[in-house]
Design an enzyme around this catalytic site. Sequence first.
Site, PDB file in Angstrom:
ATOM      1  N   SER A   1      -9.863  -0.894   7.116  1.00 20.37           N
ATOM      2  CA  SER A   1      -9.256  -0.771   5.786  1.00 20.37           C
ATOM      3  C   SER A   1      -8.546  -2.017   5.284  1.00 20.37           C
ATOM      4  O   SER A   1      -8.170  -2.083   4.116  1.00 20.37           O
ATOM      5  CB  SER A   1      -8.292   0.414   5.753  1.00 20.37           C
ATOM      6  OG  SER A   1      -9.018   1.622   5.746  1.00 20.37           O
TER       7      SER A   1
ATOM      8  N   LYS B   1       0.854  -1.192   0.000  1.00 20.58           N
ATOM      9  CA  LYS B   1       0.000   0.000   0.000  1.00 20.58           C
ATOM     10  C   LYS B   1       0.888   1.239   0.000  1.00 20.58           C
ATOM     11  O   LYS B   1       1.865   1.306   0.761  1.00 20.58           O
ATOM     12  CB  LYS B   1      -0.898  -0.035   1.244  1.00 20.58           C
ATOM     13  CG  LYS B   1      -1.922   1.088   1.326  1.00 20.58           C
ATOM     14  CD  LYS B   1      -2.812   0.901   2.554  1.00 20.58           C
ATOM     15  CE  LYS B   1      -3.919   1.925   2.643  1.00 20.58           C
ATOM     16  NZ  LYS B   1      -4.814   1.705   3.800  1.00 20.58           N
TER      17      LYS B   1
ATOM     18  N   SER C   1      -9.592   1.117   2.850  1.00 16.48           N
ATOM     19  CA  SER C   1      -8.782   1.906   1.954  1.00 16.48           C
ATOM     20  C   SER C   1      -7.618   1.154   1.314  1.00 16.48           C
ATOM     21  O   SER C   1      -6.976   1.684   0.420  1.00 16.48           O
ATOM     22  CB  SER C   1      -8.200   3.103   2.713  1.00 16.48           C
ATOM     23  OG  SER C   1      -7.318   2.677   3.732  1.00 16.48           O
TER      24      SER C   1
END
Lengths: 444, 72
Positions: free
Chosen positions: A179, A79, A155
Amino acid sequence: MSGLEQRTVALAASVRKGERSARDLAVKALADIESRDGSYHCVTRLLMQRALEAAERVDRLVLQGRDPGPLAGVPFGIKDLFDVRGEVTTAGSKVLANDPPATQDAVVVAHMIAAGAIPIALTNMDEFAYGFATINAHYGNTRNLHAPERLAGGSSGGSAAGVAARMFSLGLGSDTNGSIRVPASLCGVWGLRATQGRLSVEGSYPFVPSLDTVGPFADSAGGLKACFEALCARPLAEVDVSSLRIARLGGWFGENMSAPMQTAIDTLSMALGATDVVEIPEVARARAAAFVISASEGAGQHLGRLRTQAGEYDPAVRDRLLAGALLPSTLIFQAHRLRHWFRDRMHEAFAKTDILLAPALVGEAPRFDQPEIEIGGKMVSARANLGLYTQPLTLAGFPVLTVPMKVPGLPLGAQLIARPGREDQLFALAEKLETDGLAEARLI
Amino acid sequence: MVSKAEPETGVRMTTDPHDSEITVLAAANGLTIPSEFRAGVRTNLELLRSYGALIEGLELPDRLEPAFRYEP
């Protein structure tokens, strides 16, 4: 093809034995992402040079008869809020895009590489991790591999969807309010929100410092465990799964499920013998506290730039942060007191059980053109309510493993919750569910 | 809705009471929120206030400390 037909543990074993070359795997994975990701937007940058360097090191160690690590040759996505040496950490934003490149890897990235895993790509996310959708005004929206007209969740959506696409076998994400758990559930992969503070957040861009955690996604339960052990840099103790007492969370966590989710949770509960139902009080208030702490701390993190560069933020994130900056400080104080109170109630919930079972979401992934879902008889924002079942648990900081249940139709995830520090129990149960055919990552 | 600006403070006077409130709250934190951001900010602020009401609706013991640091 990415060359990732084998799941993590088998793949690493074949590299360790010299049956497969880590470099060949990395080259195939990079080419596969370049050819397929245009439709899905899982990835924001390829790590070509780092991937090849790491893979060549693994192959060299194998050739020398030395130990290349338990994740030898396994490609992983990162990420884009984790520092990667030589890369700018954007956290999905434009306002950080001109920052200097990171001078060293985030701790969890370094641990993965030390374990032989291959950093293959940076992955898409909601800007500054403030969202459940991986809808990003700057870098595009990550699509669900199983139904591209639907959300991948966020996310950490790029890392989850990339694992589902077999672009990489493992992914790193962060979980503040859900997330990791939300995209793992919607994409049909395994995910873990570790006990708060157990995995180092050093070298990751903060969202809500008092609630942030980092953790892995994986193509298998065994892969998730191996990844977690690499992130901790120590093996877990073996657990006798037959000794675990499992109960189901009721109340808030038993309401509002879609019919397919209700059936899936009922089926899993029955298979686990989870006949006892545990209710935690004041879950709605716990979720509210997580919401308010997130908005306030997030706003504090960005206040300087919001004064001068607010127009350069993703509009959805900007408005959330600005609203957070308008809250009275007394409310944040109350929210943190409520956090203390709620954590005590969570400990009480484990008085007679080791693992609690709950749905991860109300149902399957919403469509991009579906702004609202029905909850409690009211139409509410689909995006804001993806965290309905994950966000309250955030407040307590207990470890939660997301299980991709074996269901017809679109993927559905369940949450397994344990006492703080008892990830070993979660992995033992996860591996049993996989072995028994009750759970399986849905890879394309 | 903006009726006049006061450049010496940066605070804009408005006729909409909600808009005025946002202006004042923002100024307290050194922020100026342009009109095109206002609708989104107001929606989010109303949502956060509904959560604030939930938080304040639970009576907690005076001696319960806040959990700023995480201690499992």
